[in-house]
Scaffold this motif. Structure first.
Motif, short mmCIF file in Angstrom:
data_model
loop_
_atom_site.label_atom_id
_atom_site.label_comp_id
_atom_site.label_asym_id
_atom_site.label_seq_id
_atom_site.Cartn_x
_atom_site.Cartn_y
_atom_site.Cartn_z
N ALA A 261 44.73 35.59 37.61
CA ALA A 261 45.40 36.18 38.77
C ALA A 261 44.87 35.79 40.14
CB ALA A 261 45.37 37.70 38.64
N ALA A 262 43.62 35.38 40.25
CA ALA A 262 43.03 35.22 41.59
C ALA A 262 43.55 33.98 42.31
CB ALA A 262 41.52 35.14 41.47
N PRO A 263 43.67 34.02 43.64
CA PRO A 263 43.28 35.13 44.51
C PRO A 263 44.27 36.31 44.55
CG PRO A 263 44.09 33.27 45.80
CD PRO A 263 44.06 32.82 44.39
N GLY A 264 45.41 36.17 43.90
CA GLY A 264 46.24 37.36 43.75
C GLY A 264 47.54 37.35 44.55
N GLY A 265 47.91 36.20 45.07
CA GLY A 265 49.17 36.12 45.83
C GLY A 265 50.37 36.50 44.97
N LYS A 266 50.42 35.91 43.77
CA LYS A 266 51.56 36.21 42.89
C LYS A 266 51.41 37.62 42.31
CE LYS A 266 52.18 31.35 41.82
NZ LYS A 266 50.81 30.87 42.17
N THR A 267 50.16 38.06 42.10
CA THR A 267 49.94 39.42 41.60
C THR A 267 50.58 40.43 42.55
OG1 THR A 267 47.72 38.59 41.10
CG2 THR A 267 48.18 40.89 40.54
N ALA A 283 46.30 43.05 35.66
CA ALA A 283 45.91 41.70 36.06
C ALA A 283 44.57 41.36 35.43
CB ALA A 283 45.83 41.58 37.58
N ASN A 284 44.32 40.08 35.32
CA ASN A 284 43.06 39.61 34.75
C ASN A 284 42.62 38.35 35.49
OD1 ASN A 284 40.97 39.40 32.52
ND2 ASN A 284 41.97 37.39 32.36
N GLU A 285 41.31 38.23 35.67
CA GLU A 285 40.76 37.03 36.31
C GLU A 285 39.37 36.80 35.74
OE1 GLU A 285 41.39 34.41 38.41
OE2 GLU A 285 39.26 33.97 38.21
N LEU A 286 39.11 35.56 35.31
CA LEU A 286 37.82 35.24 34.68
C LEU A 286 36.64 35.45 35.63
CD1 LEU A 286 36.31 33.97 32.25
CD2 LEU A 286 36.71 31.75 33.30
N SER A 287 36.80 35.02 36.89
CA SER A 287 35.66 35.06 37.81
C SER A 287 35.58 36.42 38.50
CB SER A 287 35.84 33.95 38.85
OG SER A 287 35.27 34.33 40.08
N PRO A 288 34.45 37.14 38.31
CA PRO A 288 34.33 38.47 38.94
C PRO A 288 34.48 38.41 40.46
CG PRO A 288 32.61 38.16 37.29
CD PRO A 288 33.30 36.84 37.43
N ALA A 289 33.91 37.36 41.09
CA ALA A 289 34.02 37.28 42.55
C ALA A 289 35.48 37.15 42.96
CB ALA A 289 33.21 36.08 43.06
N ARG A 290 36.22 36.35 42.19
CA ARG A 290 37.63 36.16 42.53
C ARG A 290 38.48 37.38 42.14
NH1 ARG A 290 39.46 31.37 43.96
NH2 ARG A 290 41.32 31.29 42.66
N ALA A 291 38.02 38.13 41.13
CA ALA A 291 38.76 39.34 40.73
C ALA A 291 38.79 40.34 41.89
CB ALA A 291 38.11 39.98 39.50
N ARG A 292 37.75 40.32 42.72
CA ARG A 292 37.73 41.21 43.89
C ARG A 292 38.89 40.88 44.84
NH1 ARG A 292 32.13 41.23 43.25
NH2 ARG A 292 31.69 39.45 44.57
N LEU A 293 39.19 39.58 44.95
CA LEU A 293 40.31 39.19 45.81
C LEU A 293 41.64 39.72 45.26
CD1 LEU A 293 39.32 35.43 46.40
CD2 LEU A 293 38.90 37.38 47.91
N VAL A 294 41.72 39.77 43.94
CA VAL A 294 42.96 40.29 43.33
C VAL A 294 43.11 41.77 43.67
CG1 VAL A 294 44.24 40.59 41.18
CG2 VAL A 294 42.73 38.61 41.46
N ARG A 295 41.99 42.52 43.57
CA ARG A 295 42.06 43.96 43.89
C ARG A 295 42.50 44.15 45.34
NH1 ARG A 295 37.16 43.65 40.79
NH2 ARG A 295 37.79 44.12 38.66
N GLN A 296 41.94 43.32 46.24
CA GLN A 296 42.35 43.41 47.65
C GLN A 296 43.84 43.09 47.80
OE1 GLN A 296 39.80 40.67 49.74
NE2 GLN A 296 37.98 41.88 49.27
N SER A 297 44.32 42.11 47.02
CA SER A 297 45.70 41.65 47.21
C SER A 297 46.72 42.73 46.84
CB SER A 297 45.95 40.37 46.40
OG SER A 297 46.21 40.69 45.06
N VAL A 298 46.36 43.63 45.93
CA VAL A 298 47.32 44.66 45.52
C VAL A 298 47.07 46.00 46.21
CG1 VAL A 298 47.87 43.61 43.29
CG2 VAL A 298 45.94 45.21 43.44
N ALA A 299 46.11 46.00 47.16
CA ALA A 299 45.75 47.27 47.81
C ALA A 299 46.93 47.88 48.56
CB ALA A 299 44.56 47.06 48.75
N GLY A 300 47.85 47.06 49.03
CA GLY A 300 48.98 47.59 49.80
C GLY A 300 50.15 48.07 48.95
N VAL A 301 50.03 47.95 47.63
CA VAL A 301 51.13 48.34 46.74
C VAL A 301 50.80 49.71 46.13
CG1 VAL A 301 52.50 47.67 44.72
CG2 VAL A 301 51.53 45.91 46.23
#
Ligand SMILES: C[S@@+](CC[C@H](N)C(=O)[O-])C[C@H]1O[C@@H](n2cnc3c(N)ncnc32)[C@H](O)[C@@H]1O
Length: 451
Positions: A261-267, A283-301
């Motif tokens: 999923a990272a950085p999470g644009g499509k998520t 959502a799932n992302e192998l890299s923990p650092a990049r998984a943080r970006l996914v969490r940020q990307s969906v914060a507005g939903v």
């Protein structure tokens, strides 16, 4: 005070010496140097332009220096590349470009180098770009090498792109594609469907129904003011996410998974689509650092999108899903406009390794589909080994248990205006987007349904 040219030089050097990514490092360096918006734009143009066209400039520098570029001290070569770009492709006055280049070379390698740097730069200023290209292309040993020098793409990339265009009978578009890869992409934004409106003064994209371009102003300010409901996103990425969410009507309570999923644009687009249609997204992302970006990307939903940090090959099977996005790690040969150095960094040997991983991720996703469920297999590479090849392998593995949907028809139905998506000569339903034809990254989209 650090100048725009010094910022560009430092980033170009860091790309060479420490494998830095220009798109990540440059914004930080611009802030650190306190550049004005005008100088920041200049630093960006100089950095991206020099890195993109490095192969062409090396051929010109070698001719002007009378020795191969690889025999020039690398820090000096970086200065000459930046100088060549200014002289041949910008309106920076030639004398200023020569003086600054000699100074950068002196700072990097000492006084003894100034005579050499000065002589090479002066020779470069003696011809314009067209005259230089004619001269250095004359030394090419094949047509592909000529294209490689003219359009600054490695030969193996040119061949891969030609094959991908030929797979839809459009090999005659190769020059347009190579030229498009060398142009800066326009900033495209998305208003998350159902959660944000496209600003009234924006120009709507002609393909994605959720995309737009700002007439002026700072995209970042618009993003911040929207609390994450407006995002910067390539129009092709918007279409890829919508191809999955709109391929079939959504039934209430559907379970969706974004596997890489990272950085999470499509998520973020999928989360908005799920929210609007009564589906739930994970959502799932192998890299923990990049998984943080996914969490940020969906914060507005509204609602929660759990983000796991696992290898997608084992993660997919932990649930049964109605729709899965496999936006797989790939060579990125479809996003060369955006990552200026990447074409010089990738090698043909990256392809088999990545395509093996892609096939395993896609197979795991297909295995995790509920009956009737769909997986969208997406890459931002048009390389046939990463697109048609991976799909063919997984189709063989799941023979009789999956069917390919017509992704071209789905993308066409999502698109606001008619979209030129020629049939693939392999008879598949794969949709291939292109920078030169659609103004998007070269995204490949395949839809597979579990029968
Ligand atoms: C092409 S990017 C996804 C882009 C994203 N869908 C978006 O639109 O913002 C692929 C991602 O897959 C991740 N990845 C690589 N190997 C993986 C694996 N085995 N399982 C899950 N994710 C993986 C990479 O870290 C990378 O973030």
């Amino acid at each position: 005070m650090t100048t725009a040219r010094e910022v560009a030089y430092d980033v170009i050097s860091a790309v060479r010496t420490s494998d830095a990514y220009a798109n990540l490092l440059l914004p930080r360096e611009i802030v650190r140097a306190g550049l004005t918006p005008g100088d920041a734009a200049l630093a960006t143009e100089l950095t991206y332009g020099t890195l993109r066209r490095m192969g062409t400039y090396d051929a010109i520098i070698a001719s002007a220096a009378g020795r191969p570029a690889v025999e020039i001290d690398p820090p000096v070569l970086d200065a000459l590349r930046l100088g060549a770009h200014q002289v041949l492709a910008t309106r920076v006055p030639a004398h200023a470009a020569v003086n600054e280049t000699v100074e950068l070379a002196r700072q990097a390698a000492g006084r003894k180098i100034t005579g050499f740097a000065n002589a090479v730069m002066r020779r470069i200023t003696e011809r314009d770009e067209a005259a230089w290209l004619t001269r250095v292309e004359g030394k090419a040993r094949s047509d592909d090498e000529r294209l490689s020098i003219r359009f600054a793409h490695p030969v193996w990339v040119i061949r891969a792109l030609r094959r991908a265009l030929a797979a839809e009978d459009r090999a005659d578009e190769l020059h347009d594609l190579l030229a498009a890869d060398n142009a800066a992409p326009q900033v495209t934004m998305t208003a998350l469907p159902g959660l944000a409106e496209i600003p009234a003064d924006a120009v709507r994209t002609t393909q994605s129904p959720i995309g737009f371009r700002l007439g002026g102003g700072d995209p970042e300010r618009t993003v911040t003011a929207s609390a994450g409901r407006i995002r910067v996103q390539d129009e092709g990425s918007q279409l890829a996410a919508l191809a999955l969410s709109r391929a079939l009507p959504v039934r209430d309570g559907e379970r969706w998974l974004d596997l890489c999923a990272a950085p999470g644009g499509k998520t973020a687009v999928l989360a908005a689509e799920a929210h609007a249609n009564g589906a739930v997204l994970e959502a799932n992302e192998l890299s923990p650092a990049r998984a943080r970006l996914v969490r940020q990307s969906v914060a507005g939903v509204p609602g929660e999108v759990p983000v796991s940090e696992e290898d997608g090959r084992s993660r997919a099977g932990k649930g049964r899903y109605d729709r899965i996005l496999v936006d797989a790690p790939c060579t990125g040969l479809g996003a060369l406009r955006r990552r200026p150095e990447s074409r010089w960094r990738k090698t043909p040997s990256d392809v088999p390794e990545l395509s093996a991983l892609q096939a395993e991720l896609l197979a795991a996703a297909v295995e995790a589909l509920a009956p009737g469920g769909i997986v969208a297999y997406v890459t931002c590479s048009p390389h046939l080994a990463e697109t048609a090849g991976v799909v063919a392998e997984v189709e063989r593995q799941f023979e009789g248990r999956i069917a390919q949907l017509d992704a071209r028809a789905v993308v066409a139905s999502v698109s606001v205006s008619p979209i030129d998506l020629p049939a693939q000569t392999d008879g598949s339903g794969r949709a291939q987007l292109w920078p030169h034809r659609h103004g998007t990254d070269a995204m490949s989209i395949t839809l597979l349904q579990r029968t």
